[in-house]
Design a protein around this motif. Sequence first.
Motif, PDB file in Angstrom:
ATOM      1  N   THR A 278       0.891  -1.180  -0.290  1.00  0.00           N
ATOM      2  CA  THR A 278      -0.110   0.052   0.085  1.00  0.00           C
ATOM      3  C   THR A 278       0.803   1.193  -0.265  1.00  0.00           C
ATOM      4  N   LEU A 279       1.634   1.375   0.958  1.00  0.00           N
ATOM      5  CA  LEU A 279       3.226   2.119   0.762  1.00  0.00           C
ATOM      6  C   LEU A 279       3.328   2.204  -0.844  1.00  0.00           C
ATOM      7  N   LEU A 280       4.382   1.661  -0.716  1.00  0.00           N
ATOM      8  CA  LEU A 280       4.878   1.211  -2.453  1.00  0.00           C
ATOM      9  C   LEU A 280       3.773   2.153  -3.634  1.00  0.00           C
ATOM     10  N   VAL A 281       2.850   1.798  -3.307  1.00  0.00           N
ATOM     11  CA  VAL A 281       2.221   2.306  -4.628  1.00  0.00           C
ATOM     12  C   VAL A 281       1.383   3.957  -4.224  1.00  0.00           C
ATOM     13  N   THR A 282       1.455   3.502  -2.850  1.00  0.00           N
ATOM     14  CA  THR A 282       0.965   5.472  -2.803  1.00  0.00           C
ATOM     15  C   THR A 282       2.217   5.776  -3.512  1.00  0.00           C
ATOM     16  N   LEU A 283       3.796   5.672  -2.875  1.00  0.00           N
ATOM     17  CA  LEU A 283       4.781   6.616  -3.457  1.00  0.00           C
ATOM     18  C   LEU A 283       5.351   6.541  -5.155  1.00  0.00           C
ATOM     19  N   SER A 284       4.359   5.117  -5.788  1.00  0.00           N
ATOM     20  CA  SER A 284       4.986   5.216  -6.970  1.00  0.00           C
ATOM     21  C   SER A 284       3.694   6.081  -7.786  1.00  0.00           C
ATOM     22  N   LEU A 285       2.621   6.402  -7.106  1.00  0.00           N
ATOM     23  CA  LEU A 285       1.105   7.190  -7.905  1.00  0.00           C
ATOM     24  C   LEU A 285       1.984   8.210  -7.245  1.00  0.00           C
ATOM     25  N   SER A 286       2.294   8.970  -6.153  1.00  0.00           N
ATOM     26  CA  SER A 286       2.555  10.018  -6.394  1.00  0.00           C
ATOM     27  C   SER A 286       3.761  10.599  -7.319  1.00  0.00           C
ATOM     28  N   SER A 287       4.279   9.663  -7.501  1.00  0.00           N
ATOM     29  CA  SER A 287       5.777  10.034  -8.798  1.00  0.00           C
ATOM     30  C   SER A 287       5.325  10.230 -10.356  1.00  0.00           C
ATOM     31  N   GLY A 288       4.352   9.688  -9.605  1.00  0.00           N
ATOM     32  CA  GLY A 288       3.331   9.889 -11.598  1.00  0.00           C
ATOM     33  C   GLY A 288       4.334   8.139 -11.843  1.00  0.00           C
ATOM     34  N   ARG A 289       4.633   7.508 -11.184  1.00  0.00           N
ATOM     35  CA  ARG A 289       4.898   6.779 -12.321  1.00  0.00           C
ATOM     36  C   ARG A 289       4.276   4.903 -11.454  1.00  0.00           C
ATOM     37  N   ASP A 290       4.750   3.710 -12.528  1.00  0.00           N
ATOM     38  CA  ASP A 290       3.815   2.479 -11.933  1.00  0.00           C
ATOM     39  C   ASP A 290       4.915   1.935 -12.008  1.00  0.00           C
ATOM     40  N   TRP A 291       5.604   2.001 -10.905  1.00  0.00           N
ATOM     41  CA  TRP A 291       6.449   1.145 -10.900  1.00  0.00           C
ATOM     42  C   TRP A 291       6.447   0.036  -9.545  1.00  0.00           C
ATOM     43  N   ALA A 292       6.192   0.545  -9.209  1.00  0.00           N
ATOM     44  CA  ALA A 292       5.029  -0.499  -7.944  1.00  0.00           C
ATOM     45  C   ALA A 292       4.888  -2.128  -7.885  1.00  0.00           C
ATOM     46  N   VAL A 293       3.871  -2.609  -9.289  1.00  0.00           N
ATOM     47  CA  VAL A 293       3.174  -2.788 -10.274  1.00  0.00           C
ATOM     48  C   VAL A 293       4.115  -4.572 -10.025  1.00  0.00           C
ATOM     49  N   PHE A 294       6.019  -4.101 -10.339  1.00  0.00           N
ATOM     50  CA  PHE A 294       7.165  -5.393  -9.995  1.00  0.00           C
ATOM     51  C   PHE A 294       7.135  -5.746  -8.710  1.00  0.00           C
ATOM     52  N   PRO A 295       6.937  -5.111  -7.530  1.00  0.00           N
ATOM     53  CA  PRO A 295       7.140  -5.753  -6.474  1.00  0.00           C
ATOM     54  C   PRO A 295       5.786  -6.619  -5.873  1.00  0.00           C
ATOM     55  N   LEU A 296       4.689  -5.540  -6.119  1.00  0.00           N
ATOM     56  CA  LEU A 296       3.412  -5.953  -6.229  1.00  0.00           C
ATOM     57  C   LEU A 296       3.546  -7.830  -6.277  1.00  0.00           C
ATOM     58  N   LEU A 297       4.227  -8.033  -7.673  1.00  0.00           N
ATOM     59  CA  LEU A 297       4.056  -9.107  -8.544  1.00  0.00           C
ATOM     60  C   LEU A 297       4.616 -10.156  -7.842  1.00  0.00           C
TER      61      LEU A 297
END
Length: 101
Positions: A40-59
């Motif tokens: 949840t924290l990583l997705v929040t950080l990812s979205l706030s930076s305008g990038r979608d990198w959080a999908v990799f740790p999620l998967l």
Amino acid sequence: MRSHTATVPTADAAERLARRRAGAKLGWLIHAIVYLLVNTLLVTLSLSSGRDWAVFPLLGWGLGLAVHGAVVFITTGGAGIYDRMVQAERERVAQQPGAGR
């Protein structure tokens, strides 16, 4: 025809088994909660930076969590797949010549 009766564990053995199974399930639950909180924290950080990198740790971590869950719930699940396999092997070994030695 083979008998599929399970051996009845002693009270101490049953207690140890129950505690081991409950511990394994609790371990998975803690793993799942940490996964949700951190991601949840990583997705929040990812979205706030305008990038979608959080999908990799999620998967990646999600796959690990799924494997952990499969191992825990297959070996300690209600149906007891692991227990049935162990019992079948005990029966095979008992039927082998010289198994009592």
